[in-house]
Design an enzyme around this catalytic site. Structure first.
Site, PDB file in Angstrom:
ATOM      1  N   GLU A 241       2.524 -13.220   8.430  1.00 58.53           N
ATOM      2  CA  GLU A 241       3.967 -13.334   8.669  1.00 58.53           C
ATOM      3  C   GLU A 241       4.451 -12.203   9.576  1.00 58.53           C
ATOM      4  O   GLU A 241       5.202 -12.426  10.522  1.00 58.53           O
ATOM      5  CB  GLU A 241       4.709 -13.288   7.320  1.00 58.53           C
ATOM      6  CG  GLU A 241       6.214 -13.145   7.459  1.00 58.53           C
ATOM      7  CD  GLU A 241       6.972 -13.411   6.169  1.00 58.53           C
ATOM      8  OE1 GLU A 241       6.353 -13.894   5.182  1.00 58.53           O
ATOM      9  OE2 GLU A 241       8.189 -13.140   6.135  1.00 58.53           O
ATOM     10  N   ARG A 242       3.997 -11.000   9.288  1.00 59.50           N
ATOM     11  CA  ARG A 242       4.485  -9.848  10.065  1.00 59.50           C
ATOM     12  C   ARG A 242       3.888  -9.846  11.469  1.00 59.50           C
ATOM     13  O   ARG A 242       4.559  -9.471  12.433  1.00 59.50           O
ATOM     14  CB  ARG A 242       4.185  -8.551   9.301  1.00 59.50           C
ATOM     15  CG  ARG A 242       5.050  -8.456   8.058  1.00 59.50           C
ATOM     16  CD  ARG A 242       4.684  -7.356   7.087  1.00 59.50           C
ATOM     17  NE  ARG A 242       5.477  -7.530   5.860  1.00 59.50           N
ATOM     18  CZ  ARG A 242       5.195  -6.982   4.692  1.00 59.50           C
ATOM     19  NH1 ARG A 242       4.144  -6.186   4.570  1.00 59.50           N
ATOM     20  NH2 ARG A 242       5.964  -7.203   3.645  1.00 59.50           N
TER      21      ARG A 242
END
Ligand SMILES: Cc1cc2nc3c(=O)[nH]c(=O)nc-3n(C[C@H](O)[C@H](O)[C@H](O)COP(=O)(O)OP(=O)(O)OC[C@H]3O[C@@H](n4cnc5c(N)ncnc54)[C@H](O)[C@@H]3O)c2cc1C
Length: 378
Positions: A241-242
């Site tokens: 996600e990051r």
């Protein structure tokens, strides 16, 4: 340097898709929502929803440079809510199923997500648990061949349209990080309620929901990996996600700079185009330098991923750096547009609103700082 003609072909495909299937519609979607089933089906047909995933489940089986190309091109979307919705599908709600899910989960839930036949959401945040994920209260209690789920989730992207939520829930009251399970929770199950579609300052085309789970009974086989390991699996999923956020940040910020330069070249103030002011040119030069640093860190992360190395430290630093940088650029560019920047008809005003999220969502800056400090032994 890293890209051959296959990467360039993917870049051209994604660019065409953004130009034809996304950007002409974003103004309308900002008033309603991105029609996710429709959009994802088109993307699934082009093979864009599982670039790095195993071809057995419909993926392309390509490496992380292709993933980077895909994310860079999505950065050109004229409303950040669209890449965010796509990122949930490709980098937030499905990596754990691909990495840790059973054959059954991959066949039943990963494959349709990659094909664009199912829309996904990731359910971690709760009213009482955001930055402190381990304090979450939603419960999954084993009962024979089922788990019974009770609780709620807040701020869930794609939550109004999702066919399933990848959900982190507590499976025991024991303290520590081994008291959680990560589940695939189909939203057609009785007891699932979209309580509210939330109204936001930015990312307006993305649907964000408050969800309730009331005695939802799901099959025990919908557990991803082992019971008790859900928190650890989700922490790994957060790395995807990051990482997803980084290429979009430097591409989108560069677009903001380019559109601003075009404006200040023709906007005359005190008898000369604004671009003649050295103070503005220096500010632009500083941002471009910082964006290059973010881009090079992102490329370094891709190289680490290609080598199979753990890039948690670098991804965390990238997320921290990107959040502030993209908002500083949006804020500073809007200033150069003056009153026009404050008008909704000007894209920079949307970029300003949308870009505020990055230093909060997916782990706030302070959480990134905690992770970095821990990894550095401070
Ligand atoms: C538009 C949007 C979409 C989202 N989509 C999803 C989604 O799809 N799925 C999902 O699960 N979640 C989602 N989130 C939730 C998001 O990840 C959380 O908002 C974020 O993790 C912060 O949690 P919180 O809002 O509860 O803030 P809180 O935990 O209440 O923290 C508030 C503030 O306190 C500060 N803070 C936190 N920890 C520390 C610390 N240790 N030291 C000092 N200061 C600190 C930070 O500045 C933080 O912003 C979304 C949020 C938004 C706004």
């Amino acid at each position: 340097m890293y890209f051959n003609e296959d990467h360039n072909a993917l870049r051209a495909t994604v660019k065409r898709f953004v130009d034809k299937e996304i950007n002409p519609y974003v103004d309308d979607w900002e008033q309603s929502n991105v029609p996710l089933h429709d959009l994802f089906k088109k993307m699934g047909d082009l093979g864009l929803l599982g670039i790095t995933y195993d071809p057995k489940y419909g993926g392309q089986g390509l490496d992380y440079w292709f993933d980077l190309v895909f994310l860079e091109e999505l950065g050109h979307c004229k409303a950040d809510g669209v890449p965010m919705a796509i990122g949930v599908q490709t980098h937030m709600a499905t990596p754990a199923i691909h990495e840790f899910g059973s054959e059954y989960l991959k066949e039943t839930y990963l494959k349709p997500a990659v094909a664009g036949d199912m829309v996904t959401a990731i359910g971690v945040t709760e009213p009482e648990a955001g930055s402190d994920v381990a304090s979450l209260l939603t419960r999954a209690v084993k009962d024979g061949d089922s788990y019974v789920i009770n609780g709620s989730k807040r701020f869930i992207t794609n939550g109004c349209q999702a066919d399933y939520v990848t959900l982190l829930a507590r499976t025991s009251d024991d303290p520590g990080y081994h008291s959680f399970g990560l589940f695939v929770v189909p939203t057609k199950t009785p007891g699932f309620v979209v309580n509210k579609k939330l109204d936001k300052m930015g990312m307006r085309c993305s649907d964000t929901a408050e969800l309730f789970f009331d005695d939802m009974r799901i099959p025990a086989e919908n557990l991803i990996g082992e019971e008790g390991e859900g928190f650890i699996i989700q922490m790994k999923q957060f790395q995807h996600e990051r990482f997803y956020a980084l290429p979009g940040a430097y591409v989108s910020a560069r677009d903001m700079i380019d559109m601003t330069v075009e404006y200040i070249r023709q906007r005359k103030v005190f008898g000369k185009p604004l671009i003649a002011k050295q103070v503005l040119r220096h500010r632009l030069a500083e941002w471009v330098t910082q964006l290059e640093c973010l881009k090079q860190l992102t490329y370094h992360i891709v190289r680490m991923k290609m080598e199979g190395l753990d890039a948690t430290r670098e991804i965390t630093m990238g997320k921290l750096f990107a959040g502030d940088l993209v908002f500083n650029v949006a804020h500073g560019c809007l200033q150069m547009w003056g009153g026009m920047g404050y008008m909704n008809e000007t894209l920079i005003s949307r970029k300003f609103r949308d870009s505020r999220l990055l230093s909060i969502g997916g782990g706030a800056n302070e959480v990134m700082l905690e992770v970095i400090a821990k990894l550095e032994g401070f």
